[in-house]
Motif scaffolding. Structure first.
Motif, PDB file in Angstrom:
ATOM      1  N   VAL A   1       0.894  -1.325  -0.038  1.00 37.64           N
ATOM      2  CA  VAL A   1       0.098  -0.109   0.158  1.00 37.64           C
ATOM      3  C   VAL A   1       0.849   1.186   0.132  1.00 37.64           C
ATOM      4  O   VAL A   1       0.597   2.273  -0.884  1.00 37.64           O
ATOM      5  CB  VAL A   1      -0.726  -0.191   1.338  1.00 37.64           C
ATOM      6  CG1 VAL A   1      -1.745   1.333   1.417  1.00 37.64           C
ATOM      7  CG2 VAL A   1      -2.033  -1.073   1.179  1.00 37.64           C
ATOM      8  N   LYS A   2       2.112   1.351   0.803  1.00 39.50           N
ATOM      9  CA  LYS A   2       2.868   2.555   0.824  1.00 39.50           C
ATOM     10  C   LYS A   2       3.532   2.456  -0.659  1.00 39.50           C
ATOM     11  O   LYS A   2       3.662   3.696  -0.951  1.00 39.50           O
ATOM     12  CB  LYS A   2       3.746   2.299   1.639  1.00 39.50           C
ATOM     13  CG  LYS A   2       3.388   2.483   3.355  1.00 39.50           C
ATOM     14  CD  LYS A   2       4.390   2.230   4.296  1.00 39.50           C
ATOM     15  CE  LYS A   2       3.985   2.366   5.681  1.00 39.50           C
ATOM     16  NZ  LYS A   2       5.031   2.409   6.696  1.00 39.50           N
TER      17      LYS A   2
ATOM     18  N   THR B   1       0.874   3.917  -2.868  1.00 40.17           N
ATOM     19  CA  THR B   1       0.798   5.364  -2.636  1.00 40.17           C
ATOM     20  C   THR B   1       2.054   6.258  -3.053  1.00 40.17           C
ATOM     21  O   THR B   1       1.775   7.397  -3.589  1.00 40.17           O
ATOM     22  CB  THR B   1       0.803   5.583  -0.940  1.00 40.17           C
ATOM     23  OG1 THR B   1      -0.498   4.960  -0.490  1.00 40.17           O
ATOM     24  CG2 THR B   1       0.473   7.136  -0.496  1.00 40.17           C
TER      25      THR B   1
ATOM     26  N   GLY C   1       1.531   6.853  -6.797  1.00 40.00           N
ATOM     27  CA  GLY C   1       0.613   7.777  -7.123  1.00 40.00           C
ATOM     28  C   GLY C   1       1.158   9.226  -6.878  1.00 40.00           C
ATOM     29  O   GLY C   1       1.102  10.118  -7.811  1.00 40.00           O
TER      30      GLY C   1
END
Length: 73
Positions: free
Chosen positions: A62-63, A66, A69
């Protein structure tokens, strides 16, 4: 699973993972998180540690997403 025949080698100069990916991971936080997620998943499966390959690996992934992004923005 990633270049298994290459990672087991003793010389760093002939190991593409150590030669190219790891130095980039020290420069790009997103890639570092992706490497950590892959490592946690792999180690969790080897040790049969469900928390490691489900929780820690997913948190790092997830990191990484992120950070990707943010880099795209």
């Amino acid at each position: 699973m990633i270049c298994p025949h290459q990672i087991a080698q003793q010389t760093d100069s002939e190991n593409p993972y150590r030669r190219y990916v790891l130095p980039l991971a020290y420069e790009q936080i997103g890639l570092l998180y992706a490497v950590l997620g892959l490592s946690a998943c792999h180690l969790g499966h080897l040790r049969s540690d469900k928390d490691l390959y489900e929780t820690a690996a997913v948190n790092y992934r997830v990191k990484a997403i992120t950070a990707l992004g943010a880099a795209i923005r």
